[in-house]
Design an enzyme around this catalytic site. Structure first.
Site, short mmCIF file in Angstrom:
data_model
loop_
_atom_site.label_atom_id
_atom_site.label_comp_id
_atom_site.label_asym_id
_atom_site.label_seq_id
_atom_site.Cartn_x
_atom_site.Cartn_y
_atom_site.Cartn_z
N GLU A 107 66.61 36.65 63.39
CA GLU A 107 65.92 37.31 62.28
C GLU A 107 64.41 37.01 62.34
OE1 GLU A 107 66.55 37.63 57.41
OE2 GLU A 107 67.62 36.11 58.57
N ASP A 157 59.75 38.51 50.84
CA ASP A 157 60.25 38.03 49.56
C ASP A 157 59.51 36.84 48.97
OD1 ASP A 157 62.03 39.84 50.60
OD2 ASP A 157 63.82 38.70 50.13
N SER A 214 66.61 49.80 53.20
CA SER A 214 65.75 50.95 53.37
C SER A 214 64.76 50.82 54.52
CB SER A 214 64.99 51.21 52.05
OG SER A 214 64.05 52.24 52.19
#
Length: 430
Positions: A394, A168, A34
């Site tokens: 990343e 996370d 998302s």
């Protein structure tokens, strides 16, 4: 960012395009995420405004009946490549879920901000496709879900899982997770370790708690009415993006001839409520554990992200925190995800120290808006240089700039491209 880097970033986005959306990275992340898609759309608009609109339309098409935008929209053919996948969530059995398989969790609400920027990239094409009216209806429902189902007396949105924060394994979650006795069991599926070094990822112990929390939320039909849910946290970056997206939604409302006042009022109310997360001695905002009532007193990039909100108090203090020893802005590689001086800092492991490109984008834009043009351009240039040098990783080691996680990461390419186009080419602001 040279023409070579622009071409390289464009190739990453083309490689990760799946016909109607972009995966974060081939292999490690084979579905649509998302808040990734919102960040990706911000960069895609410079290559193809139509494709950027399609990116957002695809995530909007997976909206639940209650208004939530799900964390993940799954490609069922690749379910075994990611855990937990569609077979874990069984969203087709949950009331209000869409006809496509999704996670029941959410992610930070950066979508209205992305929709406004995508429209501004080519207003005529946007108007022809009626992109903005379509997006506005979806975004009002999304923000309505947050207001109805995730906001309590504090006036702040809460998350019910570390994954919902987008960060996370932040130190914010250490004590709340430690207080949870349940875990998923000994068999923890980790297909992520086929694509990334285990020392760069959350641990098995963390994953056991993550899966246990996700299973509990799923088994309560993701209805947000589980009064005994053991993980309920108010995160500063989630609320900062909510406030900023309400400001964007107000601008969208004006463009469509609607009253922007409800969105402006909500943005101001969220900003005022964020004051309860401010810790003066840390010089930043922190998370609050709603279950225990305790503030999680760590300096993290989430705690400086509210700098992006217009008319925010404590701007000077946040800038001082960024420039000091804890984040070493201008000296560290990008913006560390956690305090460089903290005993919990880890330069390699996910959100416990490494620098991420999406949070660097947030800080660069905040600096630019506050008139720190040189600092913003410097951060944008470092993003582009590190991205090109290391094949758009990343995240990176905040000391050395060495790549961590997976490579050819979509938002790294997209946001590096966006900052270059805006801060170096046209000087555009949000």
């Amino acid at each position: 960012m040279s023409d070579l880097a622009i071409a390289a970033a464009t190739r990453v986005l083309a490689r990760n395009w799946r016909g109607s959306y972009t995966v974060p990275a081939a292999g490690l992340y084979p579905h649509q995420w998302s808040w990734d898609s919102a960040f990706i759309a911000i960069g895609l608009r410079h290559i193809s405004p139509r494709r950027a609109q399609q990116e957002l339309d695809t995530i909007f098409s997976a909206q639940w009946g209650d208004g939530r935008l799900p964390q993940i929209v799954f490609n069922p053919r690749l379910d075994v490549q990611y855990s937990p996948g569609a077979a874990f969530w069984r969203s087709d059995l949950i009331p209000n879920s869409p006809p496509v398989p999704t996670s029941g969790l959410i992610q930070p609400p950066n979508h209205a901000l992305a929709a406004l920027l995508v429209h501004q990239a080519d207003p005529e094409a946007s108007d022809r496709r009626r992109f903005l009216p379509r997006a506005y209806d979806r975004l009002r429902a999304w923000h309505g879900y947050l207001a109805r189902r995730r906001t309590a007396a504090s006036g702040l949105v809460h998350v019910v899982h570390p994954w919902e924060s987008g960060m996370d394994n932040s130190p914010y979650w250490d004590a709340p997770l430690a207080a949870i006795g349940d875990t998923f069991g000994e068999d923890i599926p980790r297909p992520d370790l086929d694509h990334a070094d285990a020392s760069h990822r959350p641990s098995n112990a963390e994953y056991g708690k993550y899966l246990s929390l996700a299973a509990r939320y799923r088994d309560h039909d993701c209805d947000d009415r589980d009064d005994g849910h053991p993980f309920v946290l108010e995160d500063p970056a989630v609320n900062a993006l909510y406030a900023r997206s309400e400001w964007a939604l107000g601008q969208i409302a004006e463009l469509l001839g609607h009253d922007p006042a409800p969105h402006v009022e909500r943005a101001r109310a969220i900003t005022a409520s964020l004051g309860s997360l401010w810790v003066p001695e840390l010089g930043c905002y922190v998370a609050r554990d709603v279950v225990s009532g305790q503030l999680q007193r760590f300096r993290t990039v989430s705690g400086v992200a509210p700098l992006l909100i217009p008319d925010l108090p404590h701007t000077a203090e946040l800038l001082a925190t960024l420039e000091g020893e804890h984040f070493a802005l201008g000296r560290a590689a990008l913006v560390p995800s956690h305090d460089l001086t903290a005993p919990t800092f880890d330069s390699a492991r996910y959100w416990r120290g490494p620098s991420w490109f999406n949070t660097a984008w947030l800080i660069a834009e905040a600096l630019h808006e506050r008139g720190f043009a040189e600092e913003a351009r410097g951060l944008a240039s470092r993003m582009a240089d590190l991205g090109l040098e290391h094949d758009f990783p990343e995240y990176v080691d905040p000391h050395s700039g060495e790549p961590r996680g997976t490579l050819r990461f979509s938002w790294t390419a997209a946001l590096s491209l966006d900052l270059y186009e805006r801060l170096h080419t046209r000087g555009e602001t949000l």
